[in-house]
Write a protein that holds these residues in place. Structure first.
Motif, PDB file in Angstrom:
ATOM      1  N   ASN A  17     -11.972  46.889 -55.532  1.00  0.00           N
ATOM      2  CA  ASN A  17     -12.268  45.454 -55.664  1.00  0.00           C
ATOM      3  C   ASN A  17     -12.026  44.754 -54.321  1.00  0.00           C
ATOM      4  O   ASN A  17     -11.697  43.581 -54.272  1.00  0.00           O
ATOM      5  CB  ASN A  17     -11.442  44.801 -56.785  1.00  0.00           C
ATOM      6  N   THR A  35     -15.346  49.697 -60.218  1.00  0.00           N
ATOM      7  CA  THR A  35     -15.360  48.476 -59.408  1.00  0.00           C
ATOM      8  C   THR A  35     -15.084  47.223 -60.232  1.00  0.00           C
ATOM      9  O   THR A  35     -15.287  47.203 -61.446  1.00  0.00           O
ATOM     10  CB  THR A  35     -16.738  48.303 -58.716  1.00  0.00           C
ATOM     11  N   PRO A  65     -15.640  42.815 -59.150  1.00  0.00           N
ATOM     12  CA  PRO A  65     -16.019  41.955 -58.032  1.00  0.00           C
ATOM     13  C   PRO A  65     -14.795  41.650 -57.159  1.00  0.00           C
ATOM     14  O   PRO A  65     -13.663  41.592 -57.671  1.00  0.00           O
ATOM     15  CB  PRO A  65     -16.527  40.680 -58.722  1.00  0.00           C
ATOM     16  N   TRP A  66     -15.053  41.467 -55.853  1.00  0.00           N
ATOM     17  CA  TRP A  66     -13.957  41.097 -54.945  1.00  0.00           C
ATOM     18  C   TRP A  66     -13.297  39.816 -55.485  1.00  0.00           C
ATOM     19  O   TRP A  66     -13.982  38.867 -55.837  1.00  0.00           O
ATOM     20  CB  TRP A  66     -14.501  40.854 -53.532  1.00  0.00           C
ATOM     21  N   GLU A  85     -11.389  39.870 -58.192  1.00  0.00           N
ATOM     22  CA  GLU A  85     -10.996  40.104 -59.588  1.00  0.00           C
ATOM     23  C   GLU A  85     -10.192  41.398 -59.691  1.00  0.00           C
ATOM     24  O   GLU A  85     -10.178  42.198 -58.762  1.00  0.00           O
ATOM     25  CB  GLU A  85     -12.242  40.168 -60.476  1.00  0.00           C
TER      26      GLU A  85
END
Ligand code: PLP
Length: 375
Positions: free
Chosen positions: A98, A120, A122-123, A125
């Motif tokens: 992430n 994964t 999202p960046w 989270e």
């Protein structure tokens, strides 16, 4: 040979308040320890310092693992040692991604011929424990790797329940470069097998050492991988003969960076003198103060109150603010370093570290005041 200019050069190193994502400011006690006379790497007096470094690291990692010592290298060397001693060529490794350091784990695993299976989010989270456990069930991966404190986004990945979801089998590797000594980390209680960190963040020691710990299970796993080509320098079996030496004589593996180990020894002494819980509280109070101040000024913080790390804050700049220009002016006009973003939209992100010696309300206020004067 001339030494002309050397004193001048040394004195001309600017004094910069370090509030980026690392390195963190180094307290004078650590600098003084590093300036002491260099001993030989097999000298008994140095051996006593090494023993204490390992003992103190066990306390800070909250582990009883015998195999606990610093790798000679920066945080990335610790990550690489963790990966190189656990992955099995041709076999899957589940990696939580992430942010930038999850991607770095993927890159490293590939270079050791493992097959990374990214899970994964999202960046900004967090990654779900269920998703990690599902990926392990589907792939049969013998190893899972996670980043505890994702420095690219300022997000804490909760790890306390992951082992329960995973069951006993997979070897759990954790990058705690930015969390160790800054926010709670429980290597043994959370069932972490390999945990790596760095000297330059919340330990407040210069960059150059990577504390690491391996459970007995991880040591056995590392030893039985018949196809693995562990690099000589990072082979924990070889390093252990120097660092843990089973009560016998320490044997040469590499010439340890003596002065750095003095620095880590003193840095750990300061951490333990303060106490882990008060230190976490200090980081928490300083970080939350900064985060509140940034939000009041129109910065949008990544993550939520529950997921944000106190020691590193990633803030998206309001549209009228030019991030790189703010950083340039802070450095020039205030002798203050803060970081930019990593990855996509890097120029629209500022990353501010309040780590180790620099984690104070006063430092948070100094950063906010300086930002006010350049925006
Ligand atoms: N892992 C994380 C989470 C980090 O934040 C960093 C550095 O910022 C590293 C690994 C790599 O550490 P170093 O730059 O000391 O090699």
């Amino acid at each position: 040979m001339t030494t002309q200019g050397s004193v001048h050069d040394c004195n001309s190193i600017p004094r910069i308040a370090l509030h980026g994502p690392g390195p963190a400011p180094v307290p004078p006690e650590v600098l003084e320890a590093m300036a002491q006379p260099v001993l030989g790497h097999l000298d008994p007096a140095f051996g006593r310092i090494m023993t204490e470094v390992s003992e103190h690291l066990r306390t800070v990692f909250r582990t009883t693992n015998a195999m606990t010592f610093p790798i000679s290298g920066t945080g990335s060397a610790g990550m690489e040692a963790a990966i190189a001693n656990t992955v099995i060529p041709g076999q899957p490794i589940v990696i939580g991604v992430n942010g930038a350091f999850g991607n770095r784990l993927i890159d490293m695993a590939r270079r050791y011929d493992a097959t990374p299976i990214p899970v994964t989010a999202p960046w900004g989270e967090t990654i779900s424990d269920n998703d990690i456990a599902d990926a392990v069930d589907k792939s049969g991966a013998p190893v899972v790797a996670m980043v505890h404190a994702e420095t690219s986004t300022g997000i804490a990945q909760p790890l306390q329940n992951l082992r329960k979801q995973l069951g006993p089998d997979p070897v759990l590797v954790v990058d705690a470069v930015t969390s160790l000594a800054g926010s709670p980390l429980e290597v043994d209680d959370w069932g972490i097998d390999v945990c790596c960190s760095g000297s330059q963040k919340c330990l407040s020691v210069p960059p150059g050492l990577a504390p690491i710990t391996f459970s007995a299970r991880a040591v056995a796993h590392a030893a039985k991988r018949s196809d693995a080509r562990t690099p000589w320098y990072f082979d924990i079996g070889l390093i252990a003969r120097y660092w843990t030496h089973d009560g016998g004589a320490r044997s040469y593996h590499h010439t340890a960076p003596i002065s750095m180990i003095y620095g880590l020894h003193e840095g750990l002494r300061l951490v333990l003198a303060e106490g882990l819980e008060p230190r976490f509280r200090r980081h928490e109070e300083a970080g939350r103060h900064l985060q509140q101040g940034l939000e009041q000024r129109g910065f949008r913080l990544l993550g939520t109150k529950a997921t944000r790390l106190p020691q590193i804050t990633a803030a998206a700049t309001p549209p009228q603010i030019d991030g790189p220009e703010v950083r340039r002016r802070l450095r020039k006009e205030h002798a203050l370093e803060i970081g930019g973003g990593l990855g996509e939209d890097a120029d629209k992100i500022l990353r501010i570290g309040l780590m180790g010696h620099g984690a104070t309300i006063d430092a948070a206020n100094a950063v906010l005041t300086a930002i006010d004067s350049v925006t």
